[in-house]
Write a protein that holds these residues in place. Structure first.
Motif, mmCIF file in Angstrom:
data_model
loop_
_atom_site.group_PDB
_atom_site.id
_atom_site.type_symbol
_atom_site.label_atom_id
_atom_site.label_comp_id
_atom_site.label_asym_id
_atom_site.label_seq_id
_atom_site.Cartn_x
_atom_site.Cartn_y
_atom_site.Cartn_z
ATOM 1 N N VAL A 84 0.992 -1.249 -0.088
ATOM 2 C CA VAL A 84 -0.020 0.138 0.028
ATOM 3 C C VAL A 84 0.923 1.342 0.100
ATOM 4 C CG1 VAL A 84 -1.707 1.166 1.195
ATOM 5 C CG2 VAL A 84 -2.074 -1.209 1.498
ATOM 6 N N VAL A 85 0.445 2.168 -0.961
ATOM 7 C CA VAL A 85 1.127 3.591 -0.785
ATOM 8 C C VAL A 85 -0.060 4.302 -0.554
ATOM 9 C CG1 VAL A 85 2.117 5.390 -2.245
ATOM 10 C CG2 VAL A 85 2.998 3.067 -2.437
ATOM 11 N N THR A 86 0.084 5.502 0.583
ATOM 12 C CA THR A 86 -0.741 6.434 0.847
ATOM 13 C C THR A 86 -0.039 7.893 0.424
ATOM 14 O OG1 THR A 86 -1.862 4.953 2.505
ATOM 15 C CG2 THR A 86 -2.217 7.489 2.422
ATOM 16 N N ARG A 87 -0.578 8.627 -0.497
ATOM 17 C CA ARG A 87 -0.091 9.904 -0.642
ATOM 18 C C ARG A 87 -1.179 11.007 -0.890
ATOM 19 N NH1 ARG A 87 -0.382 10.524 -6.334
ATOM 20 N NH2 ARG A 87 -0.993 8.536 -7.465
ATOM 21 N N LEU A 88 -0.708 11.975 -1.608
ATOM 22 C CA LEU A 88 -1.758 13.156 -1.997
ATOM 23 C C LEU A 88 -1.473 13.090 -3.444
ATOM 24 C CD1 LEU A 88 -0.486 15.945 0.477
ATOM 25 C CD2 LEU A 88 -2.623 14.328 0.732
#
Length: 150
Positions: free
Chosen positions: A122-126
């Motif tokens: 998982v990658v969480t970014r803007l």
């Protein structure tokens, strides 16, 4: 379950971004399960090498005992604060799966060597304008999924 090579083969651009986030610092965080089922969080070093994610534990460590009893884990990349210009933030990365013992460590101090069988990355970014949260997740057989949240 998958290897890191499976992630790279399936989604090379996503895998490269995940790897860049993990490579931003040496110290990662691993979550394991205690005998009573509660979480244990520990610092750890992990390597991406030859299509595998590997890590070790020192002799007699609680994290090694946790992984031998219940191999499920979550590994979190180093997490520096986002820069002032949040549009340049690479994001936050983690992977989870099962740790497979592969024997004694062959480099550095004495200990156990594990490789990761990956269940999720998982990658969480803007987003590009830093106005929405973007969550990208990859699972074996499920491909890459992207969700945006305001």
């Amino acid at each position: 379950m998958a290897t890191w090579k499976d992630v790279e083969d399936a989604e090379p651009e996503f895998a490269a971004r995940v790897r860049k986030i993990f490579d931003a610092g040496e110290n990662k965080i691993i979550a394991t399960l205690r005998a009573d089922g509660s979480p244990r969080v520990s610092g750890i070093e992990a390597q991406f090498r030859d299509g595998e994610v590997t890590f070790g534990s020192m002799p007699g460590s609680r994290k090694g005992a946790d992984l031998r009893r219940d191999p499920r884990f979550a590994l979190h990349a180093p997490s520096p604060d986002p820069p002032q210009d949040k549009t340049t933030w690479a994001g936050d990365a983690k992977l989870s799966g099962r740790a497979v013992p592969v024997g004694a460590l062959t480099e550095g101090p004495e200990g156990e060597h594990f490789r990761a069988e990956i269940d999720e990355v998982v990658v969480t970014r803007l987003n590009d304008s830093a106005t929405m949260l973007v969550i990208e997740s990859w699972r074996p057989g499920g491909g890459l999924r992207r969700v945006e949240r305001a």
